[in-house]
Design a protein around this motif. Structure first.
Motif, PDB file in Angstrom:
ATOM      1  N   THR A   1      80.572 -14.564   3.380  1.00  0.00           N
ATOM      2  CA  THR A   1      81.342 -13.224   3.521  1.00  0.00           C
ATOM      3  C   THR A   1      80.232 -12.223   2.692  1.00  0.00           C
ATOM      4  N   PRO A   2      78.976 -12.230   3.355  1.00  0.00           N
ATOM      5  CA  PRO A   2      77.849 -11.109   3.144  1.00  0.00           C
ATOM      6  C   PRO A   2      78.236  -9.801   2.916  1.00  0.00           C
ATOM      7  N   HIS A   3      79.222  -9.464   3.651  1.00  0.00           N
ATOM      8  CA  HIS A   3      79.782  -7.818   3.364  1.00  0.00           C
ATOM      9  C   HIS A   3      80.546  -7.553   2.025  1.00  0.00           C
ATOM     10  N   ALA A   4      81.054  -8.914   1.684  1.00  0.00           N
ATOM     11  CA  ALA A   4      81.900  -8.906   0.391  1.00  0.00           C
ATOM     12  C   ALA A   4      80.985  -8.504  -0.637  1.00  0.00           C
ATOM     13  N   LEU A   5      79.671  -9.030  -0.739  1.00  0.00           N
ATOM     14  CA  LEU A   5      78.647  -8.605  -1.544  1.00  0.00           C
ATOM     15  C   LEU A   5      78.060  -7.582  -1.347  1.00  0.00           C
ATOM     16  N   LEU A   6      77.714  -7.111  -0.249  1.00  0.00           N
ATOM     17  CA  LEU A   6      77.249  -5.714   0.136  1.00  0.00           C
ATOM     18  C   LEU A   6      78.270  -4.543  -0.546  1.00  0.00           C
ATOM     19  N   GLU A   7      79.504  -4.819  -0.284  1.00  0.00           N
ATOM     20  CA  GLU A   7      80.338  -3.805  -0.655  1.00  0.00           C
ATOM     21  C   GLU A   7      80.424  -3.711  -2.158  1.00  0.00           C
TER      22      GLU A   7
ATOM     23  N   ASN B   1      74.565   7.493   0.048  1.00  0.00           N
ATOM     24  CA  ASN B   1      73.324   7.411  -0.171  1.00  0.00           C
ATOM     25  C   ASN B   1      72.621   6.534  -0.999  1.00  0.00           C
ATOM     26  N   ILE B   2      73.426   5.380  -1.077  1.00  0.00           N
ATOM     27  CA  ILE B   2      72.795   4.139  -1.723  1.00  0.00           C
ATOM     28  C   ILE B   2      71.950   3.282  -0.761  1.00  0.00           C
ATOM     29  N   THR B   3      70.846   3.029  -1.296  1.00  0.00           N
ATOM     30  CA  THR B   3      70.131   2.156  -0.341  1.00  0.00           C
ATOM     31  C   THR B   3      70.109   0.513  -0.951  1.00  0.00           C
ATOM     32  N   ILE B   4      70.230  -0.363  -0.150  1.00  0.00           N
ATOM     33  CA  ILE B   4      70.191  -1.840  -0.639  1.00  0.00           C
ATOM     34  C   ILE B   4      69.101  -2.301   0.160  1.00  0.00           C
ATOM     35  N   HIS B   5      68.428  -3.181  -0.929  1.00  0.00           N
ATOM     36  CA  HIS B   5      67.071  -3.771  -0.084  1.00  0.00           C
ATOM     37  C   HIS B   5      67.405  -5.393  -0.626  1.00  0.00           C
ATOM     38  N   LEU B   6      66.755  -6.153   0.194  1.00  0.00           N
ATOM     39  CA  LEU B   6      67.018  -7.522   0.024  1.00  0.00           C
ATOM     40  C   LEU B   6      65.421  -8.069  -0.546  1.00  0.00           C
ATOM     41  N   HIS B   7      65.522  -8.768  -1.796  1.00  0.00           N
ATOM     42  CA  HIS B   7      64.074  -9.236  -2.228  1.00  0.00           C
ATOM     43  C   HIS B   7      63.997 -10.606  -2.102  1.00  0.00           C
ATOM     44  N   ARG B   8      63.071 -11.373  -1.430  1.00  0.00           N
ATOM     45  CA  ARG B   8      63.125 -12.597  -1.624  1.00  0.00           C
ATOM     46  C   ARG B   8      62.271 -13.529  -2.707  1.00  0.00           C
ATOM     47  N   GLY B   9      62.999 -14.378  -3.482  1.00  0.00           N
ATOM     48  CA  GLY B   9      62.291 -15.109  -4.336  1.00  0.00           C
ATOM     49  C   GLY B   9      61.380 -16.254  -3.688  1.00  0.00           C
ATOM     50  N   ALA B  10      60.562 -16.939  -4.790  1.00  0.00           N
ATOM     51  CA  ALA B  10      59.440 -17.985  -4.129  1.00  0.00           C
ATOM     52  C   ALA B  10      59.848 -19.071  -4.812  1.00  0.00           C
TER      53      ALA B  10
ATOM     54  N   PHE C   1      66.868 -20.268  -0.297  1.00  0.00           N
ATOM     55  CA  PHE C   1      68.369 -19.684   0.662  1.00  0.00           C
ATOM     56  C   PHE C   1      68.087 -19.142   1.971  1.00  0.00           C
ATOM     57  N   THR C   2      67.701 -19.995   2.822  1.00  0.00           N
ATOM     58  CA  THR C   2      67.162 -19.489   4.170  1.00  0.00           C
ATOM     59  C   THR C   2      68.185 -18.932   4.824  1.00  0.00           C
ATOM     60  N   GLU C   3      69.471 -19.606   4.735  1.00  0.00           N
ATOM     61  CA  GLU C   3      70.474 -19.228   5.641  1.00  0.00           C
ATOM     62  C   GLU C   3      71.184 -18.015   4.954  1.00  0.00           C
ATOM     63  N   PRO C   4      71.399 -17.985   3.878  1.00  0.00           N
ATOM     64  CA  PRO C   4      71.985 -16.801   3.262  1.00  0.00           C
ATOM     65  C   PRO C   4      71.092 -15.454   3.391  1.00  0.00           C
ATOM     66  N   TRP C   5      69.782 -15.770   3.345  1.00  0.00           N
ATOM     67  CA  TRP C   5      68.704 -14.767   3.556  1.00  0.00           C
ATOM     68  C   TRP C   5      69.103 -13.993   4.950  1.00  0.00           C
ATOM     69  N   ALA C   6      69.094 -15.003   6.071  1.00  0.00           N
ATOM     70  CA  ALA C   6      69.293 -14.642   7.416  1.00  0.00           C
ATOM     71  C   ALA C   6      70.574 -13.777   7.689  1.00  0.00           C
ATOM     72  N   VAL C   7      71.636 -14.406   6.844  1.00  0.00           N
ATOM     73  CA  VAL C   7      72.859 -13.748   6.987  1.00  0.00           C
ATOM     74  C   VAL C   7      73.071 -12.431   6.527  1.00  0.00           C
TER      75      VAL C   7
ATOM     76  N   GLN D   1      71.101  -9.775   8.581  1.00  0.00           N
ATOM     77  CA  GLN D   1      71.914  -9.286   9.388  1.00  0.00           C
ATOM     78  C   GLN D   1      73.031  -8.589   9.080  1.00  0.00           C
ATOM     79  N   ALA D   2      73.697  -8.897   8.203  1.00  0.00           N
ATOM     80  CA  ALA D   2      74.923  -7.867   7.517  1.00  0.00           C
ATOM     81  C   ALA D   2      74.470  -6.647   7.344  1.00  0.00           C
ATOM     82  N   LEU D   3      73.421  -6.843   6.284  1.00  0.00           N
ATOM     83  CA  LEU D   3      72.793  -5.410   5.853  1.00  0.00           C
ATOM     84  C   LEU D   3      72.462  -4.687   7.118  1.00  0.00           C
ATOM     85  N   ALA D   4      71.828  -5.194   8.006  1.00  0.00           N
ATOM     86  CA  ALA D   4      71.437  -4.336   9.219  1.00  0.00           C
ATOM     87  C   ALA D   4      72.759  -3.384  10.013  1.00  0.00           C
ATOM     88  N   GLU D   5      73.821  -4.508  10.192  1.00  0.00           N
ATOM     89  CA  GLU D   5      75.001  -3.963  10.737  1.00  0.00           C
ATOM     90  C   GLU D   5      75.656  -2.782   9.801  1.00  0.00           C
ATOM     91  N   ALA D   6      75.628  -3.163   8.411  1.00  0.00           N
ATOM     92  CA  ALA D   6      76.388  -2.068   7.661  1.00  0.00           C
ATOM     93  C   ALA D   6      75.588  -0.826   7.578  1.00  0.00           C
TER      94      ALA D   6
END
Lengths: 514, 426, 168
Positions: B107-113, B157-166, B135-141, B144-149
């Protein structure tokens, strides 16, 4: 007047400005809170956890280096909890420590030794069969060696390079108990102020190659002095072993160099140990220079001066003390006088994180002092004037080249090869480590330096030599300075007592342009 | 119940409703399921009103600390003097916990929302979702979800970025997370200053956990009173929680229950209980950093912040690790100590050296070379490591050691006495 | 080393063309350049498989950081490789929750099937490097492993031969 905060530390009541850290306020209460990573010249890290103190009403121990004072705060640095916190930290620092004090340079001035002796455990609980972490010694560059096994990861060195030198060339590498201080393989620790990391290191992890295995801390006699490397006037401590200067370290002065000195100044001590000194007063007899005692030498000078008239030229070193320069001028007061000095110039190297602190282009400590006393920079003109001068007085200018029809009186530390063959009298004088004196730095700060060893052979301080030839010879450097201060407007009101260990700023002190 | 199982009748399905439903990952699918209505509603409200609603719901941070979320949002400056930031902690690395991964990959959009609503409430223009590198699968999902949203322009005017840990557990600590976003080593910071005053890039920042934010749209949509009403025991613990059940259990997975639900029922009813012929020996109810519970304590424990505290542990992240009688408690505690030793950032002396030393002592005991005094040493060392460091990783290493020796001392003594044969070579 | 050995190949920058464009886009997400460090390092590793000292220097230059800072970051995070690894880089979780579900047996099976002699070492055919890692956040699906970017759940020793075959 800043807002004052009242608090109690170890049952001692103190009042300090708002915003003061508990660890600093403790100093006012006469309490030294043991610590490693904290340093007043560096940003707070709070990582060593050594300065944990008990603060009433706080649920956990707090680190004194990151806690600001509050009204009514009650701090206990010696409670059972605080002590056990420190003992715990010490035990943990020692489990991977090689305990190689017998071969470690830091022994005797090591804060790990000191605090362990004070409140560490008497024996280890880290079984003898556990291996200790091992990493080979690394050469960080020009003067610094890194011994990872002794490192306690206080990160003072990293913070110094990042925030004070503003050249983050050191890092912490890896994680957990595998961590060590790293440097990029292609980088070197060659910043002109990087030697300070050796002083900052509380243990023997960062070492000076120059000082490696040279002396033991307890063999050293320490003397407060002022660096002679440039016109910044950084306060230093000279470390001597058996009368030989073996190391220079910074001495804190918040107005000048804070807690640091540059690598040029740090290395600037070998000349103090030179053996090619003028050993005895020499007077010209025929074509030879003959060694005589001081009475005879000074008599000869008096004869020369009494028999001369017209013009006199003084060629002086900008490394001579203010007192010496004053008396050199006073001595020639009745002549038509030209006095000059020349200064070796070099590249300036600022310490970016500290305002108004740099290795200055002028590589001499007392050019400003010479100027205030009337000496000029037109050395060439002075050389020209020397041709017709009746008397040429040379003070510690061993390479001076000039022609003259007059008499040459030469004061020298090392053998003055330039003027030697022309000199009627050659008098041995003391270097900075062999006398009390003052320098005036580029900003107009008059600072004292102190004698660290006896003058060698028959040498005497220049102020004494020249003072003897005046009407009321001063009996001490302090008295010499008093005479100077009474006579020269810029120095009015000053005295050795007033100068103390930190010096006093006179005049506008805008400094000499580089 | 969480994928791959069907929900158990006793679960209160809110966050986990669409776990396992591939269409819920898409923007269209999410909207079809009522998604983004809460965001629309929230964006039309005053930020302070959104905060009040969340405050009233009693929602508490689901990452482990349990701090009241609405209250945390009020710590942001009243007067806005520059940028505000929201950081979303998706660094889920607490052993035993695997709920945020499910929320993100199903439910990636639940988190984005939830992120966008929270950003609006704290007046942040930018939000960073910090997703651990593994978390390679959550990252990919999520990408994609962020792009669609974003294409649907739902965030205002809120911008959401994903930042990948290492690869660093410590980056789940809020100040270490901020340092990691800033391109530094993941070192926790000393506080003060607190993030709400000077956080990421020196600006006022709030950090919230994935599960916390996933609950926010529900609160906005259905009202704080509804959320507050989801409460079976202590009134200070409201709403639902995903409990990640794993270890020696028949049906591992996430269960979503109302706060105050009995742990016993989660283990035996919902997750099928023990494997055949086995009995429950120990349970860690909130991720490896909380005290271990004995069987008796486990079976009377209620799952809310107060209930677990009463049973002798902490709710923490809700990672329920179940150990049956075949488990070697000494070995597992050693393995946990090794985990903490590996993850220590190296700043504080107690943690850097203490976690490694603890591991060594436990390894030696397991190698048959331990002595009774080693147990006193472990307890003394653990006390030294508690309450004295910048962050609580050090305390977290000490916790299983202290509770393990206290409650399973005989297992340690068996190795020391030689009754149990060594299982390691020192 | 022979004095006549061929000179090492000159370092080829990573951030050219498309990769450079990606970095430019990433830089826009942060108010300071340093914020793009972790993403930039991922780009390097994506392209080269590991992060060399030269690459660290390149990244440092682009982001106006020192090479030492970049190296400090690379050595902190366990997922960045500081030297080349096998074609398949396998990370196996062996922390307690997976440990009690047989994770160590999975490790043994992997080492055996791939021919990698020990953890951290690359197998003789250059195709496998296997390491143990800490909790992968999938404790309910023991034992989870990562093969490069593929997150595989519920691995058991029985499933290992097929898995190794598939990736070889």
């Amino acid at each position: 007047m800043a807002d004052l905060v009242n608090l109690t530390i170890d049952d001692v009541h103190v009042s300090v400005p708002k915003g003061t850290l508990v660890i600093e306020a403790a100093k006012q209460a006469g309490v030294l809170v043991p610590h490693y990573c904290y340093h007043p010249g560096l940003p707070v890290a709070g990582v060593c956890r050594m300065c944990l103190v008990e603060i009433e009403k706080a649920p956990k121990l707090q680190i004194a280096c990151a806690t600001q004072v509050a009204d009514g705060m009650v701090v206990r640095t010696r409670s059972g909890q605080a002590k056990s916190g420190r003992t715990g930290v010490l035990e943990l620092l020692l489990i991977n420590h090689p305990l190689d004090c017998p071969i470690c340079d830091q022994a005797g001035e090591c804060e790990l030794q000191d605090f362990t002796f004070q409140e560490g455990r008497p024996a280890t609980r880290y079984s003898p069969t556990y291996p200790k972490r091992f990493n080979p010694v690394e050469d960080f560059g020009p003067d610094v060696l890194y011994v990872p096994n002794r490192c306690i990861l206080c990160t003072r060195c990293v913070r110094f390079m990042e925030d004070v030198a503003k050249e983050p060339v050191l890092n912490v590498s890896e994680r957990g108990d595998r961590a060590f201080i790293g440097i990029h393989p292609e980088a070197q620790l060659d910043h002109p102020w990087s030697g300070n990391v050796v002083d900052l290191c509380p243990v023997g992890s960062l070492l000076s190659k120059d000082f490696l295995h040279k002396a033991r801390a307890w063999e050293l006699d320490k003397t407060a002095s002022v660096c002679t490397g440039c016109s910044q006037g950084c306060n230093v401590t000279l470390d001597l072993r058996d009368e030989t200067v073996v190391r220079i370290r910074p001495r804190p002065n918040l107005e000048v160099n804070r807690y640091f000195i540059c690598d040029h100044g740090r290395a600037n001590y070998r000349w103090m140990n030179r053996g090619d000194r003028v050993e005895a007063p020499l007077v010209r007899v025929g074509r030879e220079l003959k060694a005589v005692d001081w009475d005879e030498a000074l008599d000869r000078v008096r004869t020369i001066l009494n028999g001369a008239g017209g013009s006199a030229v003084a060629l002086v070193s900008p490394r001579a003390s203010t007192e010496a320069l004053y008396f050199a001028r006073k001595l020639l007061a009745r002549f038509s006088w030209t006095g000059a000095f020349q200064v070796v110039m070099g590249e300036e190297a600022p310490l970016a994180g500290v305002p108004n602190l740099a290795l200055r282009a002028e590589r001499a400590p007392n050019a400003k002092g010479a100027e205030l006393l009337g000496y000029g920079r037109d050395y060439a003109a002075a050389i020209k004037a020397a041709e017709r001068a009746a008397v040429v007085l040379v003070v510690d200018d061993p390479d001076a080249q000039f022609e003259t029809s007059g008499q040459v009186i030469c004061l020298g530390t090392t053998a003055p090869n330039g003027p030697l063959h022309k000199s009627s009298v050659v008098l041995p004088m003391a270097t900075v480590v062999e006398e009390d004196g003052t320098f005036v730095n580029r900003d107009g700060r008059v600072q004292r330096y102190f004698q660290g060893r006896a003058t060698p052979a028959m040498a005497r301080p220049a102020w004494w030599i020249l003072g003897q030839l005046t009407e009321a010879p001063p009996e001490s450097a302090s008295a010499a300075f008093d005479i100077l201060a009474a006579d020269v407007e810029s120095f009015r009101g000053l005295s050795y007592a007033a100068l103390g260990l930190a010096g006093v700023q006179i005049g506008a002190g805008a400094g000499v342009p580089a | 119940m969480g994928y791959p199982n069907k929900p158990h009748p006793k679960e209160t399905v809110v966050l986990s409703e669409y776990f396992g439903d591939p269409e819920a990952k898409t923007y269209k699918g999410w909207v079809k399921r009522g998604g983004y209505e809460a965001l629309k509603k929230a964006l039309a409200l005053d930020p302070a009103a959104v905060t009040e609603e969340v405050k009233a719901s009693g929602l508490r941070g689901r990452g482990g600390a349990g701090f009241p979320t609405g209250l945390k949002w009020t710590f942001m400056p009243k007067e806005k003097k520059g940028p505000h930031y929201l950081c979303v902690n998706a660094d889920e690395s607490e052993p035993g916990t695997f709920k945020d991964r499910e929320i993100m990959r199903w439910t990636p959009h639940a988190l984005l929302e939830g992120t966008a609503i929270a950003a609006h409430a704290i007046r942040a223009e930018v939000a960073y979702i910090y997703i651990r590198g593994e978390f390679t699968e959550p990252w990919a999902v999520m990408t994609q979800a962020l792009a669609e949203a974003n294409a649907a322009k739902v965030f205002g005017n809120i911008t959401i970025h994903l930042h990948r840990g290492a690869g660093a557990y410590i980056c789940g600590e809020e100040t270490a997370l901020m340092n990691s976003i800033e391109g530094k080593r993941g070192n926790p910071r000393i506080k003060p200053p607190f993030p709400a005053v000077a956080g990421v890039f020196g600006k006022p920042t709030t950090i919230n956990n994935v599960e916390t934010l996933a609950a926010v749209p529900h609160i906005i949509k259905r009202g704080s009173a509804w959320y507050k009403g989801l409460c079976l025991s202590s009134p200070k613990s409201t709403g639902t929680k995903l409990f990640s059940v794993c270890g020696h259990i028949q049906r591992p997975g996430n269960v979503e229950v109302t706060m105050g639900f009995p742990l016993k029922d989660v283990i035996y009813e919902m997750c099928g209980g023990m494997r055949p012929g086995r009995t429950l020996k120990a349970c860690i109810p909130g991720g490896s950093s909380v005290p271990i519970l004995t069987r008796e304590e486990t079976e009377r424990c209620l799952l809310d912040y107060e209930g677990v505290a009463e049973a002798g542990s902490l709710l923490g992240s809700g990672g329920v690790i179940v150990f049956d009688d075949s488990a070697d408690m000494v070995y597992q505690i050693m393995r946990l100590a090794r985990f903490y030793a590996h993850e220590s950032c190296a700043q504080c002396t107690q943690c850097r050296e203490g976690t490694a030393w603890t591991t060594k002592i436990l390894e030696r005991i397991l190698a048959g070379k331990g002595q009774t005094k080693d147990l006193d040493l472990l307890l003394d060392l653990s006390e030294n490591m508690t309450g004295k460091t910048i962050c609580v990783l050090s305390d977290s290493c000490a916790t299983p050691v202290i509770s393990g020796i206290k409650k399973f001392r005989s297992e340690f003594e068996d190795y020391i006495s030689g009754k149990k044969r060594p299982v390691m070579v020192a | 080393m022979s004095a006549h050995a061929a000179p090492a190949e000159p370092y080829q920058p990573v951030f050219v063309g498309q990769t450079k464009d990606r970095l430019t886009e990433i830089l826009g997400r942060y108010p300071v350049k340093a914020g793009a460090l972790l993403p930039a390092l991922w780009l390097v590793q994506e392209e080269r498989g590991w992060i060399s000292d030269d690459a660290m220097a390149e990244v440092a230059d682009l982001l106006e950081l020192t090479a030492a800072h970049v190296k400090g970051v690379v050595t902190f995070y366990t997922m960045y490789h500081q030297h080349p690894v096998g074609k398949n880089f396998v990370q196996v979780c062996t922390t307690s929750c997976c440990n009690i579900c047989g994770a160590e047996d999975v490790v043994k099976a992997l080492l055996r099937e791939t021919g990698a002699k020990e953890l951290g070492a690359t197998s003789p055919d250059g195709k496998w490097t296997i390491i143990e890692v800490e909790c992968l956040g999938a404790c309910g699906f023991p034992t989870p492993i990562l093969v490069n970017d593929d997150f595989i759940e519920n691995v058991t020793p029985e499933k290992v031969p097929e898995l190794v075959r598939k990736y070889r």
